[in-house]
Design a protein around this motif. Structure first.
Motif, short mmCIF file in Angstrom:
data_model
loop_
_atom_site.label_atom_id
_atom_site.label_comp_id
_atom_site.label_asym_id
_atom_site.label_seq_id
_atom_site.Cartn_x
_atom_site.Cartn_y
_atom_site.Cartn_z
N GLN A 106 -15.65 10.06 28.23
CA GLN A 106 -15.09 8.73 28.00
C GLN A 106 -13.62 8.74 28.35
O GLN A 106 -12.89 9.69 28.04
N LEU A 107 -13.18 7.68 29.04
CA LEU A 107 -11.81 7.60 29.51
C LEU A 107 -11.22 6.27 29.08
O LEU A 107 -11.77 5.20 29.37
N ARG A 108 -10.09 6.34 28.36
CA ARG A 108 -9.37 5.12 28.02
C ARG A 108 -8.78 4.54 29.30
O ARG A 108 -8.12 5.25 30.06
N ILE A 109 -9.03 3.28 29.55
CA ILE A 109 -8.62 2.65 30.79
C ILE A 109 -7.36 1.82 30.55
O ILE A 109 -7.38 0.84 29.80
N HIS A 110 -6.27 2.22 31.20
CA HIS A 110 -5.02 1.47 31.13
C HIS A 110 -4.71 0.93 32.52
O HIS A 110 -4.55 1.69 33.47
N HIS A 111 -4.64 -0.39 32.63
CA HIS A 111 -4.34 -1.04 33.90
C HIS A 111 -2.86 -1.41 33.98
O HIS A 111 -2.27 -1.84 32.98
N HIS A 112 -2.29 -1.25 35.17
CA HIS A 112 -0.90 -1.61 35.39
C HIS A 112 -0.81 -2.53 36.60
O HIS A 112 -1.62 -2.44 37.54
N LEU A 113 0.18 -3.41 36.59
CA LEU A 113 0.48 -4.22 37.77
C LEU A 113 1.47 -3.43 38.61
O LEU A 113 2.58 -3.13 38.18
#
Length: 365
Positions: A173-180
């Motif tokens: 499981q991978l925590r997904i952090h999105h960036h602009l």
């Protein structure tokens, strides 16, 4: 020399001595791993020997987390040992791990989290290509996404299991952090287009509506592809993660823009061999039942009766006919456990088809 300098000098000498002990112990562990490989090859001449044992590594990582004395967290200590084991395993021959590419995707991040950085990661353009690479033996294992906490199941992955002989060997499981992200040459007010994978656009919809309303959103095949385009096309930005930002030299205009802070994706490790019990396992099956009243109850009732907890159930259209369905089920326990074997035998008698996708350790990291 001041008292501070004297004390710091003493501490640094101690650290140097400890570092030497750590190197000596890691080297001893590596030699022991080589001996394990030699024993396996000696007693299995000519056989296709598997040096990587998912159940054994899960047991080691669990023990390290449980017995860790601190001050480092158990999670951090386990990550360090994950890399040590990865390097020791690569002494014989680095494993080739196929993943849904291109380079810089969250799937590659999941592969490195699970196997460590001493493997050879092989990016492929599609999920079915990952399955084919492992089936052919060109890759030892594959990593594919199966579900996201915000957007749900990845149907393409589930459908591939209907025809593939591969087994599920693990999960991560991978925590997904999105960036602009944008190139250094692109100024904030110049952005007229944002690239990302369609699921990432959906996972950041509220933030985009509130902060970048009116800017064109263009779905592409992956977040890494979005980052590549943002690096090459003036006036564009990408939604992607840290790995893609580093790979393509992009700057972070806004960080952690996902709408849900607990946004997590689960990935499956696929391989050609079954995995033995580790002591804390999960199993997955595909079941096709006869189309009759009470079919779903008949499928689920044995799990309830024997106290086996289901963690996921999904329905997919069956390739065998119109309005026929296949159930994908995850549950706690290993198929070699007597009560699990009993339930599966009972289901097998009533089902049109029961496909055992595999038992595997519950993700440790």
């Amino acid at each position: 020399m001041s008292d501070e300098q004297t004390k710091l000098g003493e501490l640094r000498d101690r650290i140097d001595g400890i570092d030497q002990q750590i190197m000596d112990l890691i080297s001893a562990r590596a030699r022991c791993a080589q001996e394990v490989a030699e024993v396996k090859m000696t007693y299995n001449p000519g056989a296709d020997v598997f040096f990587y044992r998912p159940e054994r590594e899960a047991q080691v990582l669990r023990r390290i987390k449980e017995q860790n004395p601190g001050p480092l967290s158990g999670e951090e200590m386990a990550r360090l040992f994950r890399e040590i084991m990865s390097a020791c395993l690569a002494l014989e021959k680095p494993m080739h791990i196929a993943f849904l590419g291109p380079a810089g995707t969250f799937t590659q991040a999941a592969a490195l989290k699970h196997f460590g950085h001493s493997v050879v990661s092989v990016p492929l353009a599609a999920i079915d290509a990952v399955f084919r690479e492992v089936e052919s033996g060109s890759a030892h294992y594959g990593v594919v996404p199966v579900e996201n906490s915000t957007e749900g199941m990845i149907n393409h992955t589930l459908d591939m299991f209907m025809s593939s002989p591969l087994k599920i060997c693990g999960e991560v499981q991978l925590r997904i952090h999105h960036h602009l992200l944008a190139s250094a040459e692109t100024r904030e007010g110049e952005i007229h287009r944002i690239y990302s994978h369609q699921q990432s656009l959906a996972q950041c919809r509220q933030w985009l509506d509130a902060n970048r309303f009116g800017i064109e959103r263009v779905p592409v095949s992956s977040n890494a592809e979005a980052a590549r385009r943002a690096a090459e096309e003036p006036g564009t930005a990408a939604i992607a993660g840290d790995m893609a930002a580093e790979l393509y030299g992009l700057e972070k205009l806004a960080g952690n823009i996902e709408d849900r802070p607990d946004n997590t994706t689960r990935f499956l490790i696929i391989g050609r061999e079954s995995v033995g019990p580790s002591g804390n396992d999960k199993s997955s099956i595909l079941v096709s039942m006869r189309n009759k009243p009470g079919a779903l109850y008949q499928l689920l009732e044995p799990f309830h009766r024997d106290g086996i907890s289901l963690t996921r159930i999904e329905t997919r259209p069956s390739p065998s006919g119109t309005w026929a369905y296949v159930f994908y089920i995850d549950f706690e326990g290993h198929m070699e456990e007597p009560k699990v074997a009993k339930v599966l035998a009972e289901i097998d008698e009533e089902a049109v088809e029961l496909k055992r996708l595999g038992s595997y350790p519950v993700g440790v990291l």
